[in-house]
Design a protein around this motif. Structure first.
Motif, PDB file in Angstrom:
ATOM      1  N   LYS A 192       1.255  -5.190  -0.965  1.00 13.30           N
ATOM      2  CA  LYS A 192       0.857  -5.025   0.429  1.00 13.30           C
ATOM      3  C   LYS A 192      -0.080  -6.135   0.877  1.00 13.30           C
ATOM      4  N   ASN A 252       1.662   1.528   9.275  1.00 13.68           N
ATOM      5  CA  ASN A 252       1.093   2.380   8.230  1.00 13.68           C
ATOM      6  C   ASN A 252      -0.343   2.725   8.629  1.00 13.68           C
ATOM      7  N   PRO A 300      -2.687  -6.368   6.583  1.00 10.63           N
ATOM      8  CA  PRO A 300      -1.383  -5.764   6.312  1.00 10.63           C
ATOM      9  C   PRO A 300      -1.367  -4.266   6.638  1.00 10.63           C
ATOM     10  N   ASP A 342       2.122   2.188   1.395  1.00 10.72           N
ATOM     11  CA  ASP A 342       1.126   2.128   0.323  1.00 10.72           C
ATOM     12  C   ASP A 342      -0.219   2.352   1.016  1.00 10.72           C
ATOM     13  N   TRP A 348       1.880  -2.544   6.740  1.00 10.89           N
ATOM     14  CA  TRP A 348       3.337  -2.448   6.698  1.00 10.89           C
ATOM     15  C   TRP A 348       3.839  -1.496   5.622  1.00 10.89           C
ATOM     16  N   ILE A 349       3.932  -1.904   4.385  1.00 12.48           N
ATOM     17  CA  ILE A 349       4.582  -1.140   3.319  1.00 12.48           C
ATOM     18  C   ILE A 349       3.910   0.231   3.139  1.00 12.48           C
TER      19      ILE A 349
END
Length: 382
Positions: free
Chosen positions: A19, A361, A29, A34, A31-32
């Protein structure tokens, strides 16, 4: 009662975190899938204890963790399974690809509900299948099924790769919707692969219902995929499991490892057991914090960016944003990455029709959400 801290920002740079490593140090970040919360204390303690035994060879899941999962399914969902129904895997993605490889042939139709996260969106390509899309539709009440489109999709498919709770919309399917899906799978003789990895991340006192728990008829054609990884933030430990109640189907799916899908991680098994046994209070407080994050994000999006449409997530820590009305010169993900130095998941990763969407996220300290929104605002003003 212990109160857990979800507000502290921890530095994850230069730790090998995907990430935080994919983009430069100047990029925030978001995004992912996590979360930026440390794993629960009992999970960390269990791993430290296991570290004291200096052997980390190949492992087999023991009766203790199988029994814990059986008890968990009964306690949380009223679902009666047996220890033999459980197949341990290094990931949910490996699980649904094993099932597709085992049960379908090239050219068969695979039904999915778009927008959908990329490993499901592209799974058909690995096995020469035909992708059949039945999009979820936005409404005032949330995301809903178009029953006619879904029924037409069932008629053209041999399997349904289902995601509940749904990623990226955060939809939690109701008992009525699940019964409709189960009935259609039985009528059309479809394999049902149900990705339920976000099942413990439901909001507003909703209850997750494993679709295989509805009846023996749907159970015998269902591969249910679960993991502690998303809820307890231990995805890097690569441990999940399938629940397959039909012995013949389970044997075939497990045989589809084909020398490619190996055993699970010894630390992942310890972490999963500790999470299910001892991290219930942590999870409860974390869910409450995530609900607060969702509500804060919803309010701030409406206040700062009235042209962005966000339907409140019913689960997960992911928000699905329609940025069409912003009329940006680039796709929103690229625009905010270049101009705002904040990284979201691109809508196009979830289907060809979602170029103007973003996935955010919000599983992070609230101050990082504020920073991300500030960066978005600066990009638009710039």
């Amino acid at each position: 009662m212990t109160s857990f801290d979800f507000d502290t920002v921890h530095d994850r740079k230069h730790t090998g975190s995907k990430k935080w490593a994919l983009y430069g140090d100047d990029i925030l970040p978001m995004w992912i899938a996590d979360m930026d919360f440390p794993a629960p204390g009992p999970v960390i303690d269990a791993m430290k204890k296991r570290m004291n035994h200096p052997f980390f060879g190949y492992c087999l899941p023991q009766d203790e963790i199988r029994s814990r999962i059986v008890a968990d399914m009964a306690e949380k969902y009223g679902w009666q399974i047996s220890a033999d129904d459980i197949v341990f895997l290094p990931g949910v993605e490996a699980g649904f690809n094993m099932a597709l490889n085992s049960e379908l042939e090239a050219g068969d139709g695979l039904l999915i509900q778009t927008p959908i996260y990329n490993p499901i969106l592209t799974a058909h390509k690995h096995w020469g299948l035909t992708s059949v899309e039945a999009p979820l539709m936005p409404s005032q009440a949330g995301y809903v099924i178009d029953e006619e489109v879904l029924e037409a999709g069932f008629a053209r498919s041999k399997a349904f790769l289902f995601c509940n709770p749904h990623n990226p919309t955060g939809k939690v399917f109701t008992a009525t919707e699940l019964a409709l899906i189960a009935d259609a799978c039985i009528r059309h003789d479809l394999l049902l692969i149900s990705d339920e990895i976000h099942c413990e991340l439901v909001f507003d006192d909703r209850k997750h219902i494993p679709i295989a728990s509805l009846s023996p008829d749907i159970a015998k054609r269902t591969v249910t995929l679960m993991s502690a990884s998303k809820t307890y933030n231990i995805a890097g430990l690569k441990t999940s499991f399938a629940i397959v109640q039909d012995p013949a189907l389970r044997q075939r799916v497990n045989a589809a490892r084909s020398g490619l899908v190996d055993s699970v991680n010894v630390f992942g098994l310890q972490a999963t057991l500790a999470a299910y046994e001892s991290a219930g209070e942590w999870r409860k407080q974390m869910i409450a914090y995530l609900e607060g994050n969702r509500d804060y994000l919803q309010a701030e999006i409406a206040r700062r960016f009235p042209k962005i449409r966000m339907i409140a997530a019913e689960s997960t820590y992911l928000a699905w944003l329609d940025c069409s009305a912003l009329d940006l010169p680039d796709a929103p993900q690229r625009f905010f990455l270049d101009k705002g130095k904040v990284a979201f998941s691109a809508g196009s990763d979830f289907g060809a029709d979602y170029t103007h969407y973003l996935r955010i996220n919000f599983g992070c300290p609230r101050s990082l959400i504020t920073e991300g929104l500030d960066r978005m605002e600066a990009a638009l003003k710039g």
